[in-house]
Design a protein around this motif. Structure first.
Motif, PDB file in Angstrom:
ATOM      1  N   GLY A  96       0.876  -1.569  -0.021  1.00 46.21           N
ATOM      2  CA  GLY A  96       0.194   0.160   0.107  1.00 46.21           C
ATOM      3  C   GLY A  96       0.969   1.180   0.109  1.00 46.21           C
ATOM      4  N   ALA A  97       0.051   2.671   0.218  1.00 47.58           N
ATOM      5  CA  ALA A  97       0.831   3.748  -0.219  1.00 47.58           C
ATOM      6  C   ALA A  97       0.217   4.555   0.841  1.00 47.58           C
ATOM      7  N   ILE A  98       1.083   5.854   1.620  1.00 49.51           N
ATOM      8  CA  ILE A  98       0.473   7.004   1.873  1.00 49.51           C
ATOM      9  C   ILE A  98       1.055   8.149   1.090  1.00 49.51           C
ATOM     10  N   VAL A  99      -0.066   8.867   0.232  1.00 53.42           N
ATOM     11  CA  VAL A  99      -0.120  10.218  -0.106  1.00 53.42           C
ATOM     12  C   VAL A  99      -0.035  11.108   0.506  1.00 53.42           C
ATOM     13  N   LEU A 100       0.647  12.419   0.587  1.00 54.27           N
ATOM     14  CA  LEU A 100       0.818  13.745   1.612  1.00 54.27           C
ATOM     15  C   LEU A 100       0.818  14.533   0.546  1.00 54.27           C
ATOM     16  N   ASP A 101      -0.903  14.466   0.177  1.00 54.04           N
ATOM     17  CA  ASP A 101      -1.633  15.680  -0.541  1.00 54.04           C
ATOM     18  C   ASP A 101      -1.614  16.417   0.643  1.00 54.04           C
ATOM     19  N   SER A 102      -1.362  17.645   0.565  1.00 61.37           N
ATOM     20  CA  SER A 102      -1.734  19.177   1.483  1.00 61.37           C
ATOM     21  C   SER A 102      -3.651  18.742   2.079  1.00 61.37           C
ATOM     22  N   ALA A 103      -4.190  18.710   0.690  1.00 61.56           N
ATOM     23  CA  ALA A 103      -5.278  19.050   0.015  1.00 61.56           C
ATOM     24  C   ALA A 103      -6.148  18.276   0.272  1.00 61.56           C
ATOM     25  N   GLN A 104      -5.625  17.026  -0.106  1.00 66.00           N
ATOM     26  CA  GLN A 104      -6.600  15.726   0.760  1.00 66.00           C
ATOM     27  C   GLN A 104      -5.650  14.437   0.420  1.00 66.00           C
ATOM     28  N   PRO A 105      -5.055  14.055   1.936  1.00 66.00           N
ATOM     29  CA  PRO A 105      -4.338  13.362   2.137  1.00 66.00           C
ATOM     30  C   PRO A 105      -4.891  11.633   1.414  1.00 66.00           C
ATOM     31  N   GLU A 106      -4.383  10.887   1.095  1.00 62.27           N
ATOM     32  CA  GLU A 106      -4.766   9.502   0.631  1.00 62.27           C
ATOM     33  C   GLU A 106      -3.428   8.624   0.954  1.00 62.27           C
TER      34      GLU A 106
END
Length: 331
Positions: A93-103
């Motif tokens: 899996g993965a963690i996407v650190l997007d300031s608007a919408q973390p995923e």
């Protein structure tokens, strides 16, 4: 009481010895099946993290604190790369650190237990985090119960085939042919049930059936070879290894990285564990990550055939002196 009856009575073990032996066998079965589950925890589960370097380092620290030694984290440049890593079975899996919408990206088809763990961590890391299942399990089997339950029939199929063939078929090539034929028919039957009835598999039916057939064949031919070489003890030893080590250490109910260190590696080197990993790869990931487990199964199958060949040579070696002795007596 006759002399023969007295001799048979003396050969019987004491009742207490029988009870101790049965208790030991029961305890071994309990340890073999319960211990891996009781000690199940993430150990160096590979995941990817995408985002600014400071944020990635912060997440690494938080994960290390929350689950020490639980994750092997790889930094990737963007979400697309993270998705590709998941589809290639490089990470779970993965963690996407997007300031608007973390995923948080998961792949329940690669391991539902790991996907559930990552989903739980998503809420702890950021309550705004969205969870996306990149490679989900089939709708008819959203928990992956069919694949998990199929681990035991794979092992039993190989053991039962070897046991039946040694009892019902004369020693020789016919036993090997019977084992390989049963592996094919058994693979086709089990794959049909799991894919078309239970809906636990996706992808190529023949591909799934082929993996199952290799697993059954690897187990049954290896056991036949052991029986051919060292008799019933070889069959019993091989069957116990597959049942007491191969099945509980297969990782089919969770993931190999959830098993105790070292034992997970052993499990993937045995036919049940290799079959489970190959089945997930072939069924849900278009074959990505299937090369190594298929090589393991092929090695077991080739090793089993080699054992059968050695058994055949040994049988012929014994037959020559016996015929020579018989001809000498006749003369």
């Amino acid at each position: 009481m006759t002399t023969e009856a007295h001799a048979a009575e003396r050969r019987r073990p004491p009742l207490i010895a029988v009870i101790v032996l049965l208790t030991a066998v029961l305890t071994v079965f309990l340890i073999a099946f319960a211990w891996p589950s009781a000690r199940s925890a993430p150990r160096d589960v590979p995941i990817a993290v995408s985002g600014p370097t400071p944020a990635v380092e912060q997440v690494k620290g938080r994960l290390a604190q929350a689950v020490p030694g639980g994750f092997d984290i790889t930094a990737v440049p963007d979400r697309q790369t993270a998705v590709q890593r998941i589809e290639d079975r490089d990470v779970y899996g993965a963690i996407v650190l997007d300031s608007a919408q973390p995923e948080v990206l998961t792949a329940s088809a690669g391991g539902p237990v790991v996907a559930q763990l990552l989903t739980q961590l998503a809420g702890q890391l950021d309550t705004r985090a969205k969870v996306t299942d990149i490679v989900p399990l089939p709708k008819d089997d959203p928990r992956g119960a069919g694949l998990a339950a199929g681990a035991l029939p794979l092992v039993l199929g190989g053991i039962i085939a070897a046991a039946a063939l040694t009892q019902l078929v004369k020693p020789g090539v016919k036993r090997v042919i019977g084992a390989l034929t049963f592996a094919i028919t058994g693979g086709l039957a089990l794959a049909a049930v799991l894919q078309f009835w239970l809906g636990s598999f996706e992808g190529s039916y023949l591909g799934n059936a082929g993996v199952i057939a290799m697993s059954i064949g690897a187990i049954s031919v290896t056991l036949l070879g052991l029986e051919w070489l060292i008799g019933t003890a070889g069959l019993a030893l091989g069957g116990a290894t597959m049942m007491l080590l191969g099945n509980p250490l297969s990782g089919m109910t969770s993931a190999p990285e959830m098993l105790p260190n070292g034992w997970s590696t052993l499990g993937q080197l045995l036919p049940p564990g290799a079959a489970g990993t190959a089945l997930r790869s072939v069924s849900f990931f278009d074959g990505a990550g299937a090369a190594r487990p298929l090589v393991v199964l092929a090695c077991w199958l080739a090793g089993g055939l080699a054992l059968c060949a050695l058994g055949s040579v040994r049988t012929r070696g014994r037959a020559v002196p016996a015929r020579h002795e018989a001809s000498t007596v006749a003369a």
